[in-house]
Design an enzyme around this catalytic site. Structure first.
Site, PDB file in Angstrom:
ATOM      1  N   ASP A  55       0.790  -1.248   0.000  1.00 38.32           N
ATOM      2  CA  ASP A  55       0.000   0.000   0.000  1.00 38.32           C
ATOM      3  C   ASP A  55       0.823   1.300   0.000  1.00 38.32           C
ATOM      4  O   ASP A  55       0.505   2.235   0.746  1.00 38.32           O
ATOM      5  CB  ASP A  55      -0.964   0.019   1.206  1.00 38.32           C
ATOM      6  CG  ASP A  55      -1.986  -1.123   1.164  1.00 38.32           C
ATOM      7  OD1 ASP A  55      -1.940  -1.941   0.229  1.00 38.32           O
ATOM      8  OD2 ASP A  55      -2.821  -1.191   2.087  1.00 38.32           O
ATOM      9  N   LYS A 153      -6.841  -5.191  -2.976  1.00 39.32           N
ATOM     10  CA  LYS A 153      -7.575  -5.765  -1.841  1.00 39.32           C
ATOM     11  C   LYS A 153      -8.540  -4.744  -1.264  1.00 39.32           C
ATOM     12  O   LYS A 153      -8.348  -3.535  -1.445  1.00 39.32           O
ATOM     13  CB  LYS A 153      -6.581  -6.244  -0.781  1.00 39.32           C
ATOM     14  CG  LYS A 153      -5.727  -5.120  -0.251  1.00 39.32           C
ATOM     15  CD  LYS A 153      -4.664  -5.606   0.694  1.00 39.32           C
ATOM     16  CE  LYS A 153      -3.839  -4.466   1.214  1.00 39.32           C
ATOM     17  NZ  LYS A 153      -4.575  -3.436   1.939  1.00 39.32           N
ATOM     18  N   CYS A 198      -2.097  -2.887   7.637  1.00 39.70           N
ATOM     19  CA  CYS A 198      -1.941  -3.790   6.501  1.00 39.70           C
ATOM     20  C   CYS A 198      -0.635  -4.585   6.526  1.00 39.70           C
ATOM     21  O   CYS A 198      -0.610  -5.752   6.130  1.00 39.70           O
ATOM     22  CB  CYS A 198      -2.122  -3.027   5.200  1.00 39.70           C
ATOM     23  SG  CYS A 198      -3.856  -2.495   5.039  1.00 39.70           S
TER      24      CYS A 198
HETATM   25  C1  VGL Z   1      -4.757   0.496   5.813  1.00 39.42           C
HETATM   26  C2  VGL Z   1      -6.365   1.340   7.208  1.00 39.42           C
HETATM   27  C3  VGL Z   1      -7.322   1.203   6.228  1.00 39.42           C
HETATM   28  C4  VGL Z   1      -3.329   0.121   5.621  1.00 39.42           C
HETATM   29  C5  VGL Z   1      -5.703   0.341   4.830  1.00 39.42           C
HETATM   30  O1  VGL Z   1      -2.854   0.099   4.456  1.00 39.42           O
HETATM   31  O2  VGL Z   1      -2.648  -0.141   6.631  1.00 39.42           O
HETATM   32  N1  VGL Z   1      -5.106   0.982   6.999  1.00 39.42           N
HETATM   33  N2  VGL Z   1      -6.971   0.700   5.042  1.00 39.42           N
END
Ligand code: VGL
Ligand code: ZN
Length: 251
Positions: A55, A153, A198
């Site tokens: 991410d 995802k 994540c």
């Molecule tokens: C994430 C919160 C919501 C992350 C993704 O990438 O850690 N955290 N969505």
């Protein structure tokens, strides 16, 4: 004989010097033998190793919709180590508009509140990483041309997915485990955002799937909501996840 004596003395002296060097090295590592071993042996990524970049998207950068403090600082570290990896997987948080993890989808709730969804507790976030928006793009300075797979995802409207292996219902597989196994990957090295969501969930699921799992701490940054970072490290440790620094890699 004099010559023999002096060469024996040289040998004895050399042994003392070696002992002194070993002692000094031990002192330098705070007397820890594991520290000494760590200083000597770097981890070398091989064909059975994969770097997973979690991410690293605009949404998690300063100025994004769910900014992670210093989130942009991971990019340089990841770019520096990535060339040592033949296998690189990128992930993207990729939510529908009105996703169940968004506070805006729950009347009366605010970002960072929690709620119960069908699969259990869910932290509610600001709207973030919506499919096809510039906010969901990979951060533009990430330079990993050899990356072989981008796994998205969190695209099921009613299920979140912090982990790159299993959605938050803990049942729906993303296919990443099978992909890695079919490519003979045994060892995964995790980087990216956020350490305590994540990255941690992906690390714990990687252990569940039988991978030797490393989190490269300086290539991650955390959200740290109500002590979530300390809890994430404790949970990862309990599952056998290894916490390393980018300098521990021969990269
Ligand atoms: C994430 C919160 C919501 C992350 C993704 O990438 O850690 N955290 N969505
Ligand atoms: Zn998300």
């Amino acid at each position: 004989m004099a010559s023999n004596n002096s060469s024996n003395e040289v040998v004895a002296h050399r042994r003392d010097v070696l002992r002194w060097v070993a002692g000094a090295a031990l002192l330098a590592t705070g007397g820890s033998l594991t520290g000494l071993a760590r200083a000597a042996t770097k981890l070398t990524p091989d064909a059975k190793s994969a770097l997973i970049v979690v991410d690293v998207q605009n949404c998690f950068m300063p100025g994004g919709t769910l900014p992670v403090k210093e989130g942009n600082d991971v990019v340089g570290v990841i770019n520096r180590i990535a060339p040592a990896f033949e296998n690189v997987i990128l992930t993207q948080d990729w939510h529908t508009p009105g996703h169940a993890s968004f506070a805006s989808a729950h009347p009366g709730k605010k970002p960072f509140d929690s709620t119960k969804l069908s699969y259990g507790n869910q932290v509610l976030w600001p709207d973030h990483c919506v499919q096809g928006t510039p906010d969901a793009d990979l951060q533009k300075d990430l330079k990993i041309p050899q990356a072989q797979l981008v796994i998205r995802k969190g695209y099921h409207k009613n299920i979140d997915s912090y982990s790159a292996f299993y959605e938050a219902d803990r049942k729906t597989a993303t296919g990443l485990s099978a992909y890695l196994k079919q490519h003979q990957v045994k060892r995964v090295f995790l980087t990216g955002l956020a350490t305590d969501f994540c990255v941690a969930w992906t690390a714990i699921d990687a252990r569940r799937e039988g991978f030797e799992t490393y989190v490269i701490e300086d290539a991650t940054r955390a959200i740290d909501l109500n002590g979530s970072l300390a809890k994430a490290w404790a949970d990862m440790k309990a599952k056998g996840v290894k916490r390393i620094q980018s300098t521990d890699l021969a990269a």
